[in-house]
Design a protein around this motif. Structure first.
Motif, PDB file in Angstrom:
ATOM      1  N   VAL A 198       0.826  -1.204   0.000  1.00  0.00           N
ATOM      2  CA  VAL A 198       0.000   0.000   0.000  1.00  0.00           C
ATOM      3  C   VAL A 198       0.864   1.259   0.000  1.00  0.00           C
ATOM      4  CG1 VAL A 198      -1.687   1.287   1.365  1.00  0.00           C
ATOM      5  CG2 VAL A 198      -1.919  -1.186   1.107  1.00  0.00           C
ATOM      6  N   ARG A 199       1.993   1.188   0.657  1.00  0.00           N
ATOM      7  CA  ARG A 199       2.874   2.357   0.770  1.00  0.00           C
ATOM      8  C   ARG A 199       3.391   2.806  -0.590  1.00  0.00           C
ATOM      9  NH1 ARG A 199       4.617   4.528   5.199  1.00  0.00           N
ATOM     10  NH2 ARG A 199       6.356   5.991   5.171  1.00  0.00           N
ATOM     11  N   ILE A 200       3.599   1.854  -1.510  1.00  0.00           N
ATOM     12  CA  ILE A 200       4.138   2.218  -2.829  1.00  0.00           C
ATOM     13  C   ILE A 200       3.048   2.240  -3.912  1.00  0.00           C
ATOM     14  CG2 ILE A 200       6.421   1.337  -2.241  1.00  0.00           C
ATOM     15  CD1 ILE A 200       5.815  -1.114  -3.978  1.00  0.00           C
ATOM     16  N   GLY A 201       1.791   2.130  -3.481  1.00  0.00           N
ATOM     17  CA  GLY A 201       0.690   2.225  -4.444  1.00  0.00           C
ATOM     18  C   GLY A 201       0.379   0.936  -5.167  1.00  0.00           C
ATOM     19  N   ALA A 202       1.017  -0.179  -4.752  1.00  0.00           N
ATOM     20  CA  ALA A 202       0.687  -1.486  -5.337  1.00  0.00           C
ATOM     21  C   ALA A 202      -0.612  -1.994  -4.717  1.00  0.00           C
ATOM     22  CB  ALA A 202       1.817  -2.480  -5.109  1.00  0.00           C
ATOM     23  N   ILE A 203      -1.297  -2.862  -5.426  1.00  0.00           N
ATOM     24  CA  ILE A 203      -2.573  -3.425  -4.971  1.00  0.00           C
ATOM     25  C   ILE A 203      -2.309  -4.839  -4.479  1.00  0.00           C
ATOM     26  CG2 ILE A 203      -4.928  -4.005  -5.655  1.00  0.00           C
ATOM     27  CD1 ILE A 203      -4.403  -2.089  -8.129  1.00  0.00           C
ATOM     28  N   HIS A 204      -2.680  -5.134  -3.253  1.00  0.00           N
ATOM     29  CA  HIS A 204      -2.443  -6.494  -2.777  1.00  0.00           C
ATOM     30  C   HIS A 204      -3.716  -7.335  -2.853  1.00  0.00           C
ATOM     31  CE1 HIS A 204      -4.422  -5.966   1.116  1.00  0.00           C
ATOM     32  NE2 HIS A 204      -3.656  -4.928   1.413  1.00  0.00           N
ATOM     33  N   SER A 205      -3.521  -8.616  -3.024  1.00  0.00           N
ATOM     34  CA  SER A 205      -4.614  -9.578  -2.959  1.00  0.00           C
ATOM     35  C   SER A 205      -4.135 -10.731  -2.079  1.00  0.00           C
ATOM     36  CB  SER A 205      -4.991 -10.091  -4.346  1.00  0.00           C
ATOM     37  OG  SER A 205      -6.100 -10.971  -4.266  1.00  0.00           O
ATOM     38  N   VAL A 206      -4.669 -10.781  -0.873  1.00  0.00           N
ATOM     39  CA  VAL A 206      -4.266 -11.809   0.073  1.00  0.00           C
ATOM     40  C   VAL A 206      -5.086 -13.070  -0.186  1.00  0.00           C
ATOM     41  CG1 VAL A 206      -4.034 -12.436   2.504  1.00  0.00           C
ATOM     42  CG2 VAL A 206      -3.673 -10.058   1.784  1.00  0.00           C
ATOM     43  N   VAL A 207      -4.405 -14.192  -0.285  1.00  0.00           N
ATOM     44  CA  VAL A 207      -5.061 -15.486  -0.457  1.00  0.00           C
ATOM     45  C   VAL A 207      -4.858 -16.281   0.830  1.00  0.00           C
ATOM     46  CG1 VAL A 207      -5.171 -17.619  -1.809  1.00  0.00           C
ATOM     47  CG2 VAL A 207      -4.655 -15.439  -2.951  1.00  0.00           C
ATOM     48  N   PHE A 208      -5.945 -16.749   1.403  1.00  0.00           N
ATOM     49  CA  PHE A 208      -5.898 -17.522   2.648  1.00  0.00           C
ATOM     50  C   PHE A 208      -4.903 -18.672   2.505  1.00  0.00           C
ATOM     51  CE2 PHE A 208      -8.042 -21.101   5.081  1.00  0.00           C
ATOM     52  CZ  PHE A 208      -7.551 -20.707   6.316  1.00  0.00           C
ATOM     53  N   ALA A 209      -4.008 -18.796   3.478  1.00  0.00           N
ATOM     54  CA  ALA A 209      -2.917 -19.768   3.384  1.00  0.00           C
ATOM     55  C   ALA A 209      -3.383 -21.212   3.521  1.00  0.00           C
ATOM     56  CB  ALA A 209      -1.844 -19.459   4.430  1.00  0.00           C
ATOM     57  N   GLY A 210      -4.685 -21.435   3.677  1.00  0.00           N
ATOM     58  CA  GLY A 210      -5.212 -22.788   3.689  1.00  0.00           C
ATOM     59  C   GLY A 210      -5.757 -23.223   2.344  1.00  0.00           C
ATOM     60  N   PHE A 211      -5.746 -22.304   1.359  1.00  0.00           N
ATOM     61  CA  PHE A 211      -6.273 -22.639   0.044  1.00  0.00           C
ATOM     62  C   PHE A 211      -5.269 -23.455  -0.763  1.00  0.00           C
ATOM     63  CE2 PHE A 211      -9.656 -19.069  -0.435  1.00  0.00           C
ATOM     64  CZ  PHE A 211     -10.587 -19.882   0.183  1.00  0.00           C
ATOM     65  N   SER A 212      -5.804 -24.222  -1.696  1.00  0.00           N
ATOM     66  CA  SER A 212      -4.998 -25.129  -2.510  1.00  0.00           C
ATOM     67  C   SER A 212      -4.276 -24.386  -3.624  1.00  0.00           C
ATOM     68  CB  SER A 212      -5.893 -26.198  -3.132  1.00  0.00           C
ATOM     69  OG  SER A 212      -6.762 -25.606  -4.087  1.00  0.00           O
ATOM     70  N   SER A 213      -3.390 -25.101  -4.317  1.00  0.00           N
ATOM     71  CA  SER A 213      -2.654 -24.515  -5.443  1.00  0.00           C
ATOM     72  C   SER A 213      -3.608 -24.102  -6.564  1.00  0.00           C
ATOM     73  CB  SER A 213      -1.608 -25.503  -5.969  1.00  0.00           C
ATOM     74  OG  SER A 213      -2.220 -26.684  -6.439  1.00  0.00           O
ATOM     75  N   LYS A 214      -4.690 -24.862  -6.761  1.00  0.00           N
ATOM     76  CA  LYS A 214      -5.661 -24.533  -7.807  1.00  0.00           C
ATOM     77  C   LYS A 214      -6.363 -23.223  -7.497  1.00  0.00           C
ATOM     78  CE  LYS A 214      -8.198 -25.227 -11.467  1.00  0.00           C
ATOM     79  NZ  LYS A 214      -7.603 -25.012 -12.811  1.00  0.00           N
ATOM     80  N   ALA A 215      -6.800 -23.062  -6.253  1.00  0.00           N
ATOM     81  CA  ALA A 215      -7.456 -21.818  -5.848  1.00  0.00           C
ATOM     82  C   ALA A 215      -6.492 -20.639  -5.958  1.00  0.00           C
ATOM     83  CB  ALA A 215      -7.977 -21.949  -4.418  1.00  0.00           C
ATOM     84  N   LEU A 216      -5.247 -20.857  -5.570  1.00  0.00           N
ATOM     85  CA  LEU A 216      -4.228 -19.813  -5.688  1.00  0.00           C
ATOM     86  C   LEU A 216      -3.989 -19.452  -7.145  1.00  0.00           C
ATOM     87  CD1 LEU A 216      -2.024 -18.012  -4.435  1.00  0.00           C
ATOM     88  CD2 LEU A 216      -0.503 -20.004  -4.454  1.00  0.00           C
ATOM     89  N   GLU A 250      -6.027 -19.683  -9.687  1.00  0.00           N
ATOM     90  CA  GLU A 250      -7.161 -18.923 -10.224  1.00  0.00           C
ATOM     91  C   GLU A 250      -7.059 -17.449  -9.870  1.00  0.00           C
ATOM     92  OE1 GLU A 250     -10.579 -22.435 -10.056  1.00  0.00           O
ATOM     93  OE2 GLU A 250     -10.493 -20.885  -8.500  1.00  0.00           O
ATOM     94  N   ARG A 251      -6.635 -17.160  -8.661  1.00  0.00           N
ATOM     95  CA  ARG A 251      -6.552 -15.775  -8.204  1.00  0.00           C
ATOM     96  C   ARG A 251      -5.353 -15.051  -8.825  1.00  0.00           C
ATOM     97  NH1 ARG A 251      -9.532 -18.882  -5.356  1.00  0.00           N
ATOM     98  NH2 ARG A 251     -11.072 -18.166  -3.830  1.00  0.00           N
ATOM     99  N   ILE A 252      -4.269 -15.768  -9.048  1.00  0.00           N
ATOM    100  CA  ILE A 252      -3.118 -15.177  -9.737  1.00  0.00           C
ATOM    101  C   ILE A 252      -3.511 -14.773 -11.151  1.00  0.00           C
ATOM    102  CG2 ILE A 252      -0.816 -15.632 -10.692  1.00  0.00           C
ATOM    103  CD1 ILE A 252      -0.409 -17.601  -8.315  1.00  0.00           C
ATOM    104  N   ILE A 253      -4.194 -15.659 -11.835  1.00  0.00           N
ATOM    105  CA  ILE A 253      -4.587 -15.408 -13.226  1.00  0.00           C
ATOM    106  C   ILE A 253      -5.558 -14.238 -13.306  1.00  0.00           C
ATOM    107  CG2 ILE A 253      -5.833 -16.377 -15.203  1.00  0.00           C
ATOM    108  CD1 ILE A 253      -4.702 -19.136 -14.346  1.00  0.00           C
ATOM    109  N   ASP A 254      -6.545 -14.218 -12.398  1.00  0.00           N
ATOM    110  CA  ASP A 254      -7.570 -13.177 -12.470  1.00  0.00           C
ATOM    111  C   ASP A 254      -7.011 -11.798 -12.177  1.00  0.00           C
ATOM    112  OD1 ASP A 254     -10.450 -12.776 -12.948  1.00  0.00           O
ATOM    113  OD2 ASP A 254     -10.475 -12.022 -10.892  1.00  0.00           O
TER     114      ASP A 254
END
Length: 669
Positions: free
Chosen positions: A168-186, A188-192
Motif C-alpha cells: 500500500v505504501r508504494i501504491g501497489a494493490i495487494h490480494s491476500v489469499v488464505f494460506a489454507g487454500f490449494s494450489s488450484k485456488a491460488l 485462479e486468483r493469480i490469473i484473475d
C-alpha cells in the motif's frame, strides 16, 4: 435467565426465532470521540440521513490525513459505481503508521505476536514503521510499482502485516489469499489479478505442525497459466529447506539486505484500489471484491472507535486470519490506524489444549476479544467435557468488551460466552457485515445498546438498512425478507475485479429497481425494538466455520472428476459447531456403488475437493441415481436442503420432473 426460544409464524410463510431475553447495557469505559449514549447514536443517524454530504465530509476530514484535500464528497453520476472523496489524495499506510511517528504513540507496542509454540514477539509503532519502509523499498528495488498487483499467500504474523502495508505504501494493490487454500485456488486468483509477484513463506506453523506454502506456490505457477509472475519472495519462517527457482525466487533476508529505512509513501487518489479480496459467489467463480482507499480507511477507523470503544490502554485481539476481510479490517488496517495495541496469534484455539484462548487472554491482559461463533461453539464442547480447559480456570477480569464475527451466533452460545467469558459484565457486539461492506454495518454499541442474544440489533450511523420483498417493497417489522441498504456509504465494494456486469447484477439487481444494495442475506426485524436478526443466505453460498464457500464452486470441482462423476449438487446442513457443513449429492457414472465401494469413492471425492479448493470444503457425500430437477432442467436445491436438514418434505413439487427420485434419496437420510 432460563427462558427459551419460541417460534413465531410470520406472514411471509417463513418462521423465525423470537428471543425475549434482554440484557441491559453493561457499564464500560468510554473514549472521547466514540458514541457514548443512545442520544448521540440517534443524532448521528439523523445527521447521516438528513445531511449525508456534510456528515461524511466532516468525518473524513476529522479522521484521515490527506495529502490533497477533497472538494467533492459523493459522485453518483455513474451509479452504482459510486465514487467518494474522488478528487482527494492520501496514502493508507501513512495513515496507519506515519501519523504516529513523532507522537507518544511511536513508542507504544503496536503488535504482540504469539507464535504457535508460545514464543512472543512485540514490536512498537516506530519499529513497525521502519520495517514497512524497508520492505517497501525492497519491493521497489525488485521492480514492483504503483498499480501492480501482488499476491500475498502467508500465515498471520508481523511479516504478513508488513507485506500488506508495504504494498500500500508504494501504491501497489495487494490480494491476500488464505494460506489454507490449494494450489488450484491460488492459481485462479493469480490469473484473475494478473499479479506480477507473490509474497509467501516456506511453511506455516499450526497446531504443532509445519504446513508447506512455498511448495503450493510452485504447484500453482507450474500449472503453466501464471505467466505474469516474475518474482516470488519467501519469508523463511523456519530453517526448513525450500526449493529455489533461480531468477524468480528470493528470500526476505536477501532483498532486505542493505535497504534504506526511509520510504516516502506514494500519494494515491481516494478511489485507488486498496486491495482485491476474493469471496465465493453463487455463480461458482470466486469474485474479486475491489475496495477503494479512502472510503475503506474511513470506515475501519470509525468502526474501531464506535464498535470497540477503543481506549488508550486497551489490548485488542481479533482472532481472524489476514486471508479474510476481518483480518484486513480489524488486524492490518483498523487497529493500526487508531493507534491500538493488538495481539495476533499464529496457532489454533485447541493447541496445545482447548484453553489456549483463555490462557492468552490472561497472559496478555486482553481487554477486547473478537472471535467467531464457530470458535466459541467448539470451545464450549471442549469445556463441557474437559474440566481442565473450562474458562473458569483462568483470570479473564481484564476483558471489558466481547465481539463475534463471521456468522450469526446462536442464542445459547451467546449466553455461554456472556456468562463464562464475560463474567456477565462485558457487552457482546454481535457484528454483522461482509467482505463487500468493508466493515461492520449492523451491530450493538458497547455500553449503549440493550442486547438480545442472537441479534445484531441496529445499523450504524450512515447505514440505511431495511428489509424488502422480492420486488423491493419495504416489509413491516416481524416479516422476513431480503436485507438491503438504501443509500451508498464510503466503504462499500466498488466493483468486482474485471467484471462490472456481474457486480451490477449481483449487488444492484434489476428486480429491485437497481436502487438497493443487496447483501444476499435474509433477515427479520423484531416487532418490539426493530432489531435485525439474520436468518440465512438467499443464494447458494455456504458459511462453514465462518468461511464463505460457493456451492457452485464445490460442484464444479466434483464434476471435474470426470472419470467418476456425472453430476453433483451441493447444499448445507446445520452443524452445532461449524454453523454449516457441506452435503453433496453425487451422481456417478455407472450404477450405484455398494456400501464398501461408496466409502472408498466418497473419500476419493473429498480429497479431490480438498485439493481443488481447501480442506474446509470437504463435503459429506450422498450417492444417488439422479438429482431432483424441474421440467426446465434446474436442480431443485430447496428439496435437497430439506433432505440434508432432515426436514419434512411437505413441499410443492408440482414442477418436479422426476418425483419418484425421493424414494431413493430419502433412504440415505
Amino acid at each position: 435467565m432460563t427462558r427459551k426460544l419460541s417460534i413465531k409464524q410470520s406472514q411471509s410463510i417463513e418462521s423465525f426465532l423470537v428471543e425475549d431475553r434482554v440484557f441491559e447495557p453493561c457499564i464500560t469505559r468510554s473514549k472521547v470521540g466514540s458514541i457514548n449514549s443512545m442520544v448521540e447514536y440517534k443524532a448521528l443517524c439523523h445527521e447521516a440521513l438528513q445531511n449525508p454530504d456534510e456528515f461524511w465530509s466532516r468525518l473524513a476530514r476529522e479522521n484521515i490525513v490527506w495529502t490533497k484535500h477533497f472538494t467533492h464528497v459523493l459522485d453518483e453520476s455513474n451509479a452504482p459505481f459510486y465514487r467518494w472523496f474522488y478528487d482527494g489524495e492520501l496514502n493508507v499506510s501513512a495513515n496507519c503508521l506515519d501519523k504516529h511517528i513523532g507522537t507518544v504513540t511511536e513508542k507504544k507496542i503496536a503488535i504482540i505476536f504469539e507464535a504457535d509454540d508460545g514464543n512472543v514477539t512485540e514490536i512498537t509503532y516506530y519499529d513497525l514503521f521502519i520495517r514497512v519502509c524497508k520492505f517497501a523499498n525492497a519491493l521497489k528495488a525488485e521492480g514492483i510499482k504503483k498499480n501492480d498487483c501482488v499476491i500475498i499467500y502467508m500465515p498471520i504474523g508481523i511479516e504478513s502485516i508488513v507485506a500488506m502495508q508495504a504494498c500500500v505504501r508504494i501504491g501497489a494493490i495487494h490480494s491476500v489469499v488464505f494460506a489454507g487454500f490449494s494450489s488450484k485456488a491460488l492459481e485462479e486468483r493469480i490469473i484473475d489479478t494478473d499479479a506480477v509477484a507473490i509474497i509467501t513463506a516456506n511453511v506455516q506453523l499450526r497446531g504443532g505442525r509445519e504446513l508447506p506454502l512455498k511448495l503450493i506456490v510452485d504447484e500453482a505457477i507450474n500449472n503453466g497459466q501464471c505467466k505474469t509472475i516474475t518474482l516470488v519472495l519467501v519469508y523463511e519462517r523456519t530453517r526448513k529447506h525450500w526449493k529455489r527457482v533461480i531468477g524468480r525466487d528470493k528470500s526476505f533476508l536477501e532483498v532486505l539486505e542493505g535497504v534504506n529505512s526511509a520510504c516516502v509513501p506514494i500519494s494515491v487518489n481516494a478511489e485507488h484500489p486498496l486491495f482485491i479480496l476474493y469471496t465465493s459467489g453463487s455463480t461458482g467463480k470466486p469474485k474479486g471484491v475491489q475496495h477503494a482507499s479512502a472510503g475503506y480507511l474511513l470506515w475501519v477507523i470509525l468502526t474501531m472507535n464506535w464498535v470497540f470503544d477503543l481506549c488508550l490502554n486497551d489490548i485488542f485481539w481479533c482472532t481472524a486470519d489476514i486471508g479474510w476481510i476481518t483480518g484486513h479490517s480489524y488486524v492490518t488496517y483498523g487497529p493500526l490506524a487508531v493507534g491500538a495495541t493488538q495481539l495476533i496469534f499464529e496457532g489454533i484455539p485447541t493447541f496445545p489444549h482447548a484453553g489456549r484462548f483463555w490462557e492468552m487472554i490472561e497472559r496478555h491482559k486482553v481487554s477486547i476479544f473478537y472471535t467467531a461463533p464457530t470458535a466459541i461453539r467448539s470451545l464450549i464442547k471442549e469445556a463441557e467435557t474437559k474440566e481442565e480447559v473450562h474458562p473458569k480456570n483462568w483470570n479473564l477480569s481484564t476483558l471489558r468488551i466481547l465481539g463475534t464475527v463471521g456468522e450469526p451466533i446462536n442464542p445459547e452460545a451467546w449466553i455461554w460466552y456472556y456468562r463464562y467469558i464475560g463474567r456477565e459484565s462485558c457487552p457482546i457486539v454481535d457484528t454483522f457485515w461482509q467482505t463487500e461492506t468493508g466493515g461492520h454495518i449492523i451491530t450493538p454499541l458497547p455500553g449503549i445498546t440493550p442486547l438480545v442474544p442472537g441479534s445484531c440489533t441496529l445499523p450504524l450511523p450512515g447505514i440505511d438498512a431495511l428489509i424488502v420483498d422480492e420486488f423491493g417493497n419495504e416489509l413491516q417489522n416481524g416479516i422476513g425478507g431480503m436485507l438491503v441498504i438504501r443509500r451508498p456509504w464510503p466503504a462499500m465494494i466498488r466493483t468486482i475485479w474485471k467484471d462490472s456486469e456481474t457486480f451490477k447484477k449481483c449487488y444492484f439487481p434489476e428486480k429491485l429497481g437497481n436502487n438497493f444494495y443487496l447483501l444476499g442475506d435474509s433477515a427479520v426485524r423484531s416487532s418490539d425494538r426493530g432489531y435485525f436478526r439474520i436468518t440465512g443466505r438467499i443464494d447458494d453460498v455456504l458459511n462453514v466455520s465462518g468461511h464463505r464457500l460457493g456451492t457452485m464452486e464445490i460442484e464444479s470441482v466434483l464434476v471435474s472428476k470426470t472419470d467418476l462423476v456425472v453430476e453433483a449438487a451441493v447444499v448445507s446442513r446445520p452443524d452445532d459447531i461449524r454453523g454449516e457443513t457441506i452435503c453433496a449429492f453425487v451422481v456417478l457414472k455407472g450404477s450405484l456403488p455398494t456400501l464398501e465401494e461408496g466409502k472408498v469413492i466418497a473419500d476419493e471425492l473429498r480429497d479431490w475437493v480438498s485439493k481443488g479448493i481447501s480442506p474446509i470444503a470437504k463435503p459429506s457425500i450422498c450417492f444417488c441415481e439422479n438429482l431432483p430437477k424441474t421440467r426446465s432442467g434446474k436442480i431443485m436445491r430447496r428439496l435437497l436442503r430439506s433432505l440434508a436438514k432432515r426436514e419434512s418434505l411437505m413441499q410443492d413439487i408440482t414442477t418436479l420432473e422426476n418425483p419418484m427420485i425421493f424414494n431413493a434419496l430419502v433412504h440415505f437420510f
